[in-house]
Design a protein around this motif. Sequence first.
Motif, PDB file in Angstrom:
ATOM      1  N   GLU A 153      49.466  47.787  51.850  1.00 12.14           N
ATOM      2  CA  GLU A 153      47.724  47.623  53.383  1.00 12.14           C
ATOM      3  C   GLU A 153      46.616  47.485  52.283  1.00 12.14           C
ATOM      4  O   GLU A 153      46.241  46.763  52.640  1.00 12.14           O
ATOM      5  CB  GLU A 153      48.400  48.934  53.681  1.00 12.14           C
ATOM      6  CG  GLU A 153      47.043  49.409  54.244  1.00 12.14           C
ATOM      7  CD  GLU A 153      47.236  50.336  54.997  1.00 12.14           C
ATOM      8  OE1 GLU A 153      46.196  51.493  54.821  1.00 12.14           O
ATOM      9  OE2 GLU A 153      48.057  51.133  55.811  1.00 12.14           O
ATOM     10  N   LEU A 154      47.254  47.934  50.815  1.00 12.81           N
ATOM     11  CA  LEU A 154      45.612  47.843  49.989  1.00 12.81           C
ATOM     12  C   LEU A 154      44.945  47.099  49.367  1.00 12.81           C
ATOM     13  O   LEU A 154      44.259  46.263  49.297  1.00 12.81           O
ATOM     14  CB  LEU A 154      45.939  49.447  49.182  1.00 12.81           C
ATOM     15  CG  LEU A 154      45.654  50.519  49.488  1.00 12.81           C
ATOM     16  CD1 LEU A 154      46.914  51.693  47.951  1.00 12.81           C
ATOM     17  CD2 LEU A 154      44.086  51.094  49.960  1.00 12.81           C
ATOM     18  N   MET A 155      46.413  45.897  48.811  1.00 13.67           N
ATOM     19  CA  MET A 155      46.060  44.889  48.474  1.00 13.67           C
ATOM     20  C   MET A 155      45.983  43.880  49.532  1.00 13.67           C
ATOM     21  O   MET A 155      44.716  43.126  49.046  1.00 13.67           O
ATOM     22  CB  MET A 155      47.820  43.850  47.867  1.00 13.67           C
ATOM     23  CG  MET A 155      47.934  44.959  46.674  1.00 13.67           C
ATOM     24  SD  MET A 155      50.038  43.753  46.257  1.00 13.67           S
ATOM     25  CE  MET A 155      51.125  45.148  45.810  1.00 13.67           C
ATOM     26  N   ARG A 156      45.352  43.827  50.684  1.00  6.72           N
ATOM     27  CA  ARG A 156      45.469  43.461  51.519  1.00  6.72           C
ATOM     28  C   ARG A 156      43.586  43.340  52.059  1.00  6.72           C
ATOM     29  O   ARG A 156      42.657  42.635  52.789  1.00  6.72           O
ATOM     30  CB  ARG A 156      46.544  42.395  52.764  1.00  6.72           C
ATOM     31  CG  ARG A 156      48.244  42.528  52.808  1.00  6.72           C
ATOM     32  CD  ARG A 156      48.383  42.559  54.043  1.00  6.72           C
ATOM     33  NE  ARG A 156      48.444  41.039  54.187  1.00  6.72           N
ATOM     34  CZ  ARG A 156      48.245  40.694  56.094  1.00  6.72           C
ATOM     35  NH1 ARG A 156      49.147  41.561  56.375  1.00  6.72           N
ATOM     36  NH2 ARG A 156      48.092  39.758  56.908  1.00  6.72           N
ATOM     37  N   MET A 243      45.049  36.154  37.619  1.00  2.50           N
ATOM     38  CA  MET A 243      45.414  36.914  38.775  1.00  2.50           C
ATOM     39  C   MET A 243      46.167  38.217  38.994  1.00  2.50           C
ATOM     40  O   MET A 243      45.450  38.803  37.770  1.00  2.50           O
ATOM     41  CB  MET A 243      47.534  36.819  38.521  1.00  2.50           C
ATOM     42  CG  MET A 243      48.212  37.369  39.539  1.00  2.50           C
ATOM     43  SD  MET A 243      48.403  35.633  40.739  1.00  2.50           S
ATOM     44  CE  MET A 243      49.263  34.762  40.009  1.00  2.50           C
ATOM     45  N   PRO A 244      45.008  38.671  40.069  1.00  2.00           N
ATOM     46  CA  PRO A 244      44.957  39.595  39.748  1.00  2.00           C
ATOM     47  C   PRO A 244      46.591  40.609  40.223  1.00  2.00           C
ATOM     48  O   PRO A 244      47.527  40.052  40.417  1.00  2.00           O
ATOM     49  CB  PRO A 244      45.037  39.522  41.674  1.00  2.00           C
ATOM     50  CG  PRO A 244      44.278  38.465  42.204  1.00  2.00           C
ATOM     51  CD  PRO A 244      44.577  37.380  41.291  1.00  2.00           C
ATOM     52  N   SER A 245      45.916  41.316  39.545  1.00  3.84           N
ATOM     53  CA  SER A 245      47.299  42.768  39.163  1.00  3.84           C
ATOM     54  C   SER A 245      47.280  43.728  39.206  1.00  3.84           C
ATOM     55  O   SER A 245      46.417  44.748  39.142  1.00  3.84           O
ATOM     56  CB  SER A 245      47.631  42.691  37.405  1.00  3.84           C
ATOM     57  OG  SER A 245      46.384  43.475  36.726  1.00  3.84           O
ATOM     58  N   PHE A 246      48.203  44.372  40.405  1.00  3.16           N
ATOM     59  CA  PHE A 246      48.254  45.535  40.689  1.00  3.16           C
ATOM     60  C   PHE A 246      49.186  46.749  40.374  1.00  3.16           C
ATOM     61  O   PHE A 246      50.768  45.704  40.156  1.00  3.16           O
ATOM     62  CB  PHE A 246      48.376  45.682  42.499  1.00  3.16           C
ATOM     63  CG  PHE A 246      47.691  44.678  43.352  1.00  3.16           C
ATOM     64  CD1 PHE A 246      46.778  45.294  43.651  1.00  3.16           C
ATOM     65  CD2 PHE A 246      47.917  43.132  42.991  1.00  3.16           C
ATOM     66  CE1 PHE A 246      45.679  44.689  44.289  1.00  3.16           C
ATOM     67  CE2 PHE A 246      46.412  42.421  44.052  1.00  3.16           C
ATOM     68  CZ  PHE A 246      45.683  43.087  44.183  1.00  3.16           C
ATOM     69  N   MET A 259      44.538  47.309  40.402  1.00  4.08           N
ATOM     70  CA  MET A 259      44.485  48.318  40.540  1.00  4.08           C
ATOM     71  C   MET A 259      45.740  48.924  40.259  1.00  4.08           C
ATOM     72  O   MET A 259      46.105  48.487  40.335  1.00  4.08           O
ATOM     73  CB  MET A 259      44.094  47.675  42.268  1.00  4.08           C
ATOM     74  CG  MET A 259      44.122  49.293  43.336  1.00  4.08           C
ATOM     75  SD  MET A 259      43.409  48.372  44.957  1.00  4.08           S
ATOM     76  CE  MET A 259      44.115  47.469  45.621  1.00  4.08           C
ATOM     77  N   SER A 260      46.035  50.010  41.008  1.00  2.00           N
ATOM     78  CA  SER A 260      46.964  51.200  40.960  1.00  2.00           C
ATOM     79  C   SER A 260      46.762  52.553  42.193  1.00  2.00           C
ATOM     80  O   SER A 260      45.900  52.240  42.548  1.00  2.00           O
ATOM     81  CB  SER A 260      47.844  52.028  39.495  1.00  2.00           C
ATOM     82  OG  SER A 260      46.508  52.622  39.957  1.00  2.00           O
ATOM     83  N   TYR A 261      47.786  52.318  42.766  1.00  2.00           N
ATOM     84  CA  TYR A 261      48.285  53.490  43.730  1.00  2.00           C
ATOM     85  C   TYR A 261      49.450  54.511  43.423  1.00  2.00           C
ATOM     86  O   TYR A 261      50.526  53.526  43.452  1.00  2.00           O
ATOM     87  CB  TYR A 261      48.293  53.121  45.368  1.00  2.00           C
ATOM     88  CG  TYR A 261      48.175  53.601  46.504  1.00  2.00           C
ATOM     89  CD1 TYR A 261      46.850  54.596  46.921  1.00  2.00           C
ATOM     90  CD2 TYR A 261      49.563  53.982  47.001  1.00  2.00           C
ATOM     91  CE1 TYR A 261      47.360  55.719  47.534  1.00  2.00           C
ATOM     92  CE2 TYR A 261      49.978  55.074  47.776  1.00  2.00           C
ATOM     93  CZ  TYR A 261      48.672  56.039  48.433  1.00  2.00           C
ATOM     94  OH  TYR A 261      48.901  56.538  49.446  1.00  2.00           O
TER      95      TYR A 261
END
Length: 325
Positions: A153-156, A243-246, A259-261
């Motif tokens: 959800e946060l990625m989107r 590349m966006p990295s989560f 970003m991290s969750y």
Amino acid sequence: MKRRNAIAACAGAAAPWATRVHAQPGAGSRRLGVLLFDRPEVWRWFADELVEALLRLGWREGVNLHIDWRYAEARQERLGSLARALAGSGAHVLLTRGTPATRACREATKSVPIVTGVGDPIGSGLATSLARPGGNVTGLSFAHVELSRKRLELMREWLPQLNRLTVIYPMNLASQAEEAVRPLRDAAHAAGIATRLAMVDSGHDLRQAIGQRDPKTTQAAYLFNLAAIEPEAIARIALQAGMPSFFGTRGFVMAGGLMSYELKWDDQTRRTAEQIDQLFRGAQPAQMPFELPTRSELVINARTAAALGLPVPRVLRLRADEVIL
């Protein structure tokens, strides 16, 4: 908290604290055996916070508590022998994190209580129910299904047009990949996002897995804890690929990830110490419920976002617990 930079320093030989010698405990004391999958440096924050939390409950190392720390150095084949050594060491309680280390400990002993933290205690066969585990294993459930949904959800929120997600995990956890990856893949599938799985064991593997961002599609990569590769190298490879990295751990964002969750680890460590205390005092793990997480943390690296040309959405900036500028 100082431990927050620990993952970013995952390199080199074991630090002195990892091999320190404790005074032997006296009569009436307790022994705690700890088995962790990664290298000592990854878990230094946890070791420090656990010792502090146990001290607040009256357990002082070298006085009435002895802790035996064991690390598999990201080598799954070492878990069995380390678990058996701890089970035979006279430990009153064993402490682990993650399904592989927990299974190794449970295979080593059916009598010594085990405190763990895993994504799905029931699905992994470690408990018959969260309320009454029924064996010698209890601890924390990290609710991987709910956590995966929230991460997607946060990625989107950041990438509304996201349609391709590369999920990257370490090769040495291939046998446990289904348990770890499935919740994220299921959430992505439900959202109409195509996923690609990749196992890596080196920086070269990671470059191949991430590839190069295609401007015609909206892509991102979600990376599980790759203990064999330094966090700075992981962030650098992702950034070079555009590349966006989560991530699921803030240490990788401190090192340059986007970003991290994750769950609030200080809260989890406190609860783990309280569970250990209960077991030291005679509680039965079969009747101690697995506890669910209550607090989480969102961390964003605005510098990395700027380098990728991805402005931080206002809604995420306001919700973030920390924005690295």
